[in-house]
Design an enzyme around this catalytic site. Structure first.
Site, PDB file in Angstrom:
ATOM      1  N   ARG A  41      -0.172  -4.779   9.548  1.00 57.73           N
ATOM      2  CA  ARG A  41      -0.128  -5.496  10.830  1.00 57.73           C
ATOM      3  C   ARG A  41      -0.888  -4.750  11.921  1.00 57.73           C
ATOM      4  O   ARG A  41      -1.390  -5.364  12.866  1.00 57.73           O
ATOM      5  CB  ARG A  41       1.317  -5.755  11.256  1.00 57.73           C
ATOM      6  CG  ARG A  41       1.977  -6.938  10.529  1.00 57.73           C
ATOM      7  CD  ARG A  41       3.352  -7.236  11.109  1.00 57.73           C
ATOM      8  NE  ARG A  41       4.202  -6.073  10.994  1.00 57.73           N
ATOM      9  CZ  ARG A  41       5.027  -5.829   9.960  1.00 57.73           C
ATOM     10  NH1 ARG A  41       5.141  -6.707   8.989  1.00 57.73           N
ATOM     11  NH2 ARG A  41       5.748  -4.740   9.936  1.00 57.73           N
ATOM     12  N   GLU A  95      13.188   5.373   2.866  1.00 59.16           N
ATOM     13  CA  GLU A  95      14.643   5.536   2.787  1.00 59.16           C
ATOM     14  C   GLU A  95      15.014   6.271   1.497  1.00 59.16           C
ATOM     15  O   GLU A  95      15.849   7.169   1.493  1.00 59.16           O
ATOM     16  CB  GLU A  95      15.298   4.169   2.848  1.00 59.16           C
ATOM     17  CG  GLU A  95      16.725   4.231   3.292  1.00 59.16           C
ATOM     18  CD  GLU A  95      17.359   2.859   3.239  1.00 59.16           C
ATOM     19  OE1 GLU A  95      18.560   2.776   3.488  1.00 59.16           O
ATOM     20  OE2 GLU A  95      16.653   1.880   2.903  1.00 59.16           O
TER      21      GLU A  95
END
Lengths: 180, 180
Positions: free
Chosen positions: A68, A105
């Site tokens: 993006r 994560e």
């Protein structure tokens, strides 16, 4: 200097951002900017607001983070008449690269830049859509350091202030149009 | 109409493209456009040449294909004052999507678009960096058809003519700045 001058513009941008609950996983509210990009006058406003901030600065290249970040970075590079340098995920860039790891994560991933993407002492602006924990931008800063260039600022459309991404970036100035 | 008017400009662009042998795998010569994007005047030239072609056409949205398509598509959307719609790989768009499969060398993958990305009867331009076999663009055309919008043309920076991508796209007009 991080206070937007034109509060109404920012409010208009904010209203076009869609909250998508439980994406990419349960408990996360994702800020979806696609409704904003699809409206010509709003997409233009983002780029023009950023251009207003940087037009008088010396910037050689816009450094944009896949994927993006490419959208905002390319339009801004066009507007400011700078070069465009993509930072890509592992194994996407074809030529010789430098890599920097960043934490996910679970485990880690890495970002890459072409070794000839910047000349030493060039001044660059890093751009991405969202600043969250600052992990990816921090990896990008490391890459730019390896190339000997100087990050004059990190610019993003959205800053998730509760994640303290700025702290991770140390001395590097951060500018965001919208804060949550 | 696919003959570039300004041959010198095209030659200049071509010279900035780097051939990288054996990427992404042995036997393929990859056309690396990063040296072109990093030079402000060349990046600008690509966008301006495309804008010259489309400025008098009615285009509501630029449809850009992840990830390199975002770079050209976003700058062109800014330049032409249209909306920008991203086509993304599977599971990247957060909201409700339509999907279309396309063939990979082994197996298949899919591309997605948000279900509210276009209004029916909008006129769109599809943009990507390279037209090769036409597989991805053809999947994108299918997605745009599902949304009821109309593809006025497919534009790309580079067309690998020996792969016959145009044939796969049937009636849809294709424009490329550079042909190999």
């Amino acid at each position: 200097m991080n206070k937007p001058v034109i509060g109404n513009d920012i409010e208009e941008l904010k209203q076009a951002i869609r909250d998508v609950p439980d994406f990419p996983k349960k408990g996360i509210i994702f800020k979806d900017i696609t409704p904003l990009l699809s409206q010509p006058e709003l997409f233009r406003k983002i780029i023009d607001l950023l251009a207003d901030r940087y037009r008088s600065r010396k910037i050689d290249k816009i450094i944009a983070i896949e994927a993006r970040g490419f959208i905002l970075g390319a339009a801004l590079a066009y507007r400011l008449r700078t070069g465009f340098v993509p930072i890509r995920k592992k194994n996407k860039l074809p030529w010789k690269v430098f890599s920097a790891a960043y934490a996910l994560e679970y485990g880690q991933d890495s970002l890459e830049v072409h070794q000839d993407a910047l000349q030493s002492h060039e001044k660059v602006l890093i751009i991405d859509d969202v600043l969250a924990t600052g992990g990816t931008v921090s990896a990008v800063s490391e890459l730019i350091g390896k190339l000997g260039a100087e990050v004059i600022e990190v610019a993003c459309l959205i800053e998730l202030t509760f994640l303290n991404g700025r702290e991770k970036l140390g001395q590097t100035p951060v500018f965001s149009l919208i804060q949550y």
